[in-house]
Scaffold this active site. Structure first.
Site, mmCIF file in Angstrom:
data_model
loop_
_atom_site.group_PDB
_atom_site.id
_atom_site.type_symbol
_atom_site.label_atom_id
_atom_site.label_comp_id
_atom_site.label_asym_id
_atom_site.label_seq_id
_atom_site.Cartn_x
_atom_site.Cartn_y
_atom_site.Cartn_z
ATOM 1 N N LYS A 146 5.746 1.696 15.648
ATOM 2 C CA LYS A 146 4.489 2.311 16.022
ATOM 3 C C LYS A 146 5.272 3.225 17.527
ATOM 4 C CE LYS A 146 1.732 1.053 12.719
ATOM 5 N NZ LYS A 146 1.797 -0.568 12.172
ATOM 6 N N ASP A 168 1.551 6.089 2.468
ATOM 7 C CA ASP A 168 0.992 4.777 2.660
ATOM 8 C C ASP A 168 -0.451 5.148 2.214
ATOM 9 O OD1 ASP A 168 -0.738 2.652 3.798
ATOM 10 O OD2 ASP A 168 0.847 2.257 5.420
ATOM 11 N N ASP A 190 0.552 -1.318 0.012
ATOM 12 C CA ASP A 190 -0.242 -0.110 -0.159
ATOM 13 C C ASP A 190 0.868 1.073 -0.065
ATOM 14 O OD1 ASP A 190 1.175 -0.221 2.612
ATOM 15 O OD2 ASP A 190 -1.137 -0.346 3.535
HETATM 16 N N1 GDD Z 1 0.977 -11.947 3.196
HETATM 17 C C1 GDD Z 1 0.593 -11.156 4.514
HETATM 18 N N2 GDD Z 1 0.278 -11.835 5.456
HETATM 19 N N3 GDD Z 1 0.831 -9.790 4.275
HETATM 20 C C2 GDD Z 1 0.431 -9.048 5.592
HETATM 21 C C3 GDD Z 1 -0.051 -9.547 6.530
HETATM 22 C C4 GDD Z 1 -0.158 -11.385 6.566
HETATM 23 O O1 GDD Z 1 -0.347 -11.749 7.550
HETATM 24 N N4 GDD Z 1 -0.377 -8.781 7.454
HETATM 25 C C5 GDD Z 1 -0.023 -7.627 6.720
HETATM 26 N N5 GDD Z 1 0.192 -7.579 5.539
HETATM 27 C C6 GDD Z 1 0.732 -6.844 4.445
HETATM 28 C C7 GDD Z 1 -0.417 -5.651 4.458
HETATM 29 O O2 GDD Z 1 -1.102 -6.082 3.219
HETATM 30 C C8 GDD Z 1 0.799 -4.485 3.853
HETATM 31 O O3 GDD Z 1 0.854 -4.637 2.764
HETATM 32 C C9 GDD Z 1 1.854 -4.734 4.792
HETATM 33 O O4 GDD Z 1 1.941 -6.153 5.165
HETATM 34 C C10 GDD Z 1 2.167 -4.001 5.861
HETATM 35 O O5 GDD Z 1 0.836 -3.920 6.590
HETATM 36 P P1 GDD Z 1 0.088 -2.826 7.048
HETATM 37 O O6 GDD Z 1 -1.280 -3.338 7.942
HETATM 38 O O7 GDD Z 1 -0.282 -1.829 5.992
HETATM 39 O O8 GDD Z 1 0.968 -2.241 8.153
HETATM 40 P P2 GDD Z 1 1.009 -0.575 8.559
HETATM 41 O O9 GDD Z 1 0.759 0.366 7.548
HETATM 42 O O10 GDD Z 1 0.519 -0.419 9.908
HETATM 43 O O11 GDD Z 1 2.704 -0.516 8.818
HETATM 44 C C11 GDD Z 1 3.785 -0.875 8.028
HETATM 45 O O12 GDD Z 1 4.013 -0.049 6.805
HETATM 46 C C12 GDD Z 1 4.522 1.169 7.408
HETATM 47 C C13 GDD Z 1 4.719 2.175 6.146
HETATM 48 O O13 GDD Z 1 3.461 2.389 5.413
HETATM 49 C C14 GDD Z 1 5.278 -0.999 8.898
HETATM 50 O O14 GDD Z 1 5.860 -1.722 7.944
HETATM 51 C C15 GDD Z 1 5.789 0.140 9.043
HETATM 52 O O15 GDD Z 1 6.901 0.009 9.940
HETATM 53 C C16 GDD Z 1 5.989 1.068 8.148
HETATM 54 O O16 GDD Z 1 6.494 2.378 8.440
HETATM 55 MG MG MG Z 2 0.012 0.095 5.572
#
Ligand code: GDD
Ligand code: MG
Length: 361
Positions: free
Chosen positions: A163, A219, A110
């Site tokens: 976070k 994001d 994303d």
């Molecule tokens: N295959 C798979 N399985 N993918 C997963 C799973 C899972 O169980 N859980 C989450 N994902 C994927 C989501 O679809 C997304 O593409 C990515 O892993 C990160 O998950 P998010 O839920 O979007 O995390 P976030 O936005 O809260 O935080 C992450 O992204 C930030 C940047 O946008 C972290 O990586 C942070 O450290 C980072 O700053």
């Molecule tokens: Mg995200």
């Protein structure tokens, strides 16, 4: 080269859109979000792309298989029987990722930016560590993973805090990595967070570096950020490929309109608007900072601001949408109705005003 895109998760923060379409396939700038990433990986010489999913991938398979030929890449699906988090999927796809014993890319699905994959690979090779995280700066770091650098070694990461509740810095994890194959040996085949479990191990080994991203980053996994990301993307498009943007006396600023969309008389469209395929816009319509997805109808004199109109929806005459409203698939907003910050579930009809932020189901 190889790349793995994490496309699991339920995309709950992007509801109601993700009730009808998996998050990576929601159109951003009129193309499935994930296609921006596939294109950039292919341009950097990646030939094997693994999509790590934890739900039935049929829709994804049928949508994405056709791009294999277009981009000259092989796209395979690695399906989890239980969600394996952000690190477990790397272990599950170990065979492909370790194939030629060279580094591989990992992407959150994303994030939108001008993906610097070729530069990232060169930087990674030069420092010799086990992993490199792409970093960007944000004003509100608490919803991201925060990177703190070592004082003496440039770009070496000294701490990684996912976070943080207290302020530790504003340089954050942009959700794009390149890792050496041996990093997979640190991961077990079970639900594991790369941010909370794997990165701290690499930091301890003094083997994790960061690469500063240039240009915009967002994001786009929630509506407010999806709209902000759209503005940034259009600004970047205006610089790099201005021929893609719409022109005309009724256009204000950066606007992207699919050639199959029809726009009526006396409209004012823009700035920062994306209009998808087969959308029909009536006369005297005003749209600002909004995204209208495929096959929706906007009737005469409607006013749309800071809103995502989902697929196949209808916005009535003189209706007004504002305040980060999101209409799901096949929603109808009746004539003259005002919606402010409403998240409207698929197939609903809105006949009376929605004055405040709420979910309509
Ligand atoms: N295959 C798979 N399985 N993918 C997963 C799973 C899972 O169980 N859980 C989450 N994902 C994927 C989501 O679809 C997304 O593409 C990515 O892993 C990160 O998950 P998010 O839920 O979007 O995390 P976030 O936005 O809260 O935080 C992450 O992204 C930030 C940047 O946008 C972290 O990586 C942070 O450290 C980072 O700053
Ligand atoms: Mg995200």
């Amino acid at each position: 080269m190889k790349g793995l895109i994490l496309v699991g998760g339920y995309g709950t923060r992007l509801r109601p859109l993700t009730l009808s379409v998996p998050k990576p396939l929601v159109e951003f700038g009129n193309r499935p979000m994930i296609l921006h990433q596939i294109e950039a990986l292919a341009a950097a010489g990646v030939t094997d792309i693994v999509l790590a999913v934890n739900y039935r991938p049929e829709v994804m398979v049928s949508t994405l298989k056709k791009y294999e030929e277009e981009y000259g890449v092989s796209i395979t699906f690695s399906v989890e029987t239980e969600p394996l988090g952000t690190a477990g999927p790397l272990k599950l796809a170990e065979k492909v990722l370790k194939k030629d014993n060279s580094p591989f890319f990992v992407l959150n699905s994303d994030v939108i930016c001008e993906y610097p994959f070729a530069e990232l690979a060169a930087f990674h090779k030069a420092h010799g560590g086990a992993g490199t995280i792409v970093a960007t700066k944000v004003d509100e770091p608490s919803k991201y993973g925060v990177i703190v650098h070592d004082r003496d070694t440039p770009n070496l990461i000294d701490r990684f805090v996912e976070k943080p509740v207290e302020f530790v810095g504003n340089r954050i994890n942009a959700g794009l990595y390149i890792l050496n194959p041996e990093v997979i040996d640190l991961i077990e085949l079970k639900p594991t967070s790369i941010e909370k479990e794997t990165f701290p191990l690499l930091v301890e080994n003094r083997s994790l570096y960061s690469f500063d991203l240039e240009g915009f980053w967002m994001d786009v996994g929630q509506p407010k950020d999806f709209l902000s990301g759209t503005c940034l993307y259009l600004t970047s498009l205006a610089k790099k490929k201005p021929e893609f943007l719409a022109k005309g006396s009724y256009i204000v600023g950066n606007v992207l309109i699919d050639p199959s969309a029809k726009i009526g008389k006396d409209c004012k469209i823009g700035p920062n608007v994306v209009i998808g395929p087969n959308v029909v816009v009536g006369d005297g319509v005003r749209i600002q900072r909004s995204v209208i997805l495929k096959s929706s109808i906007i009737k005469n004199h409607a006013l749309i601001k800071s809103t995502i109109v989902g697929w196949n929806s209808t916005v009535g005459e003189w209706a007004r949408l504002d305040g980060v409203s999101v209409l799901g698939d096949d929603v109808e907003v009746k004539d003259e109705v005002y919606v402010n910050g409403g998240k409207v579930l698929p197939h609903k009809t809105i006949s009376s005003n929605v004055e405040h932020e709420q979910i309509i189901m």
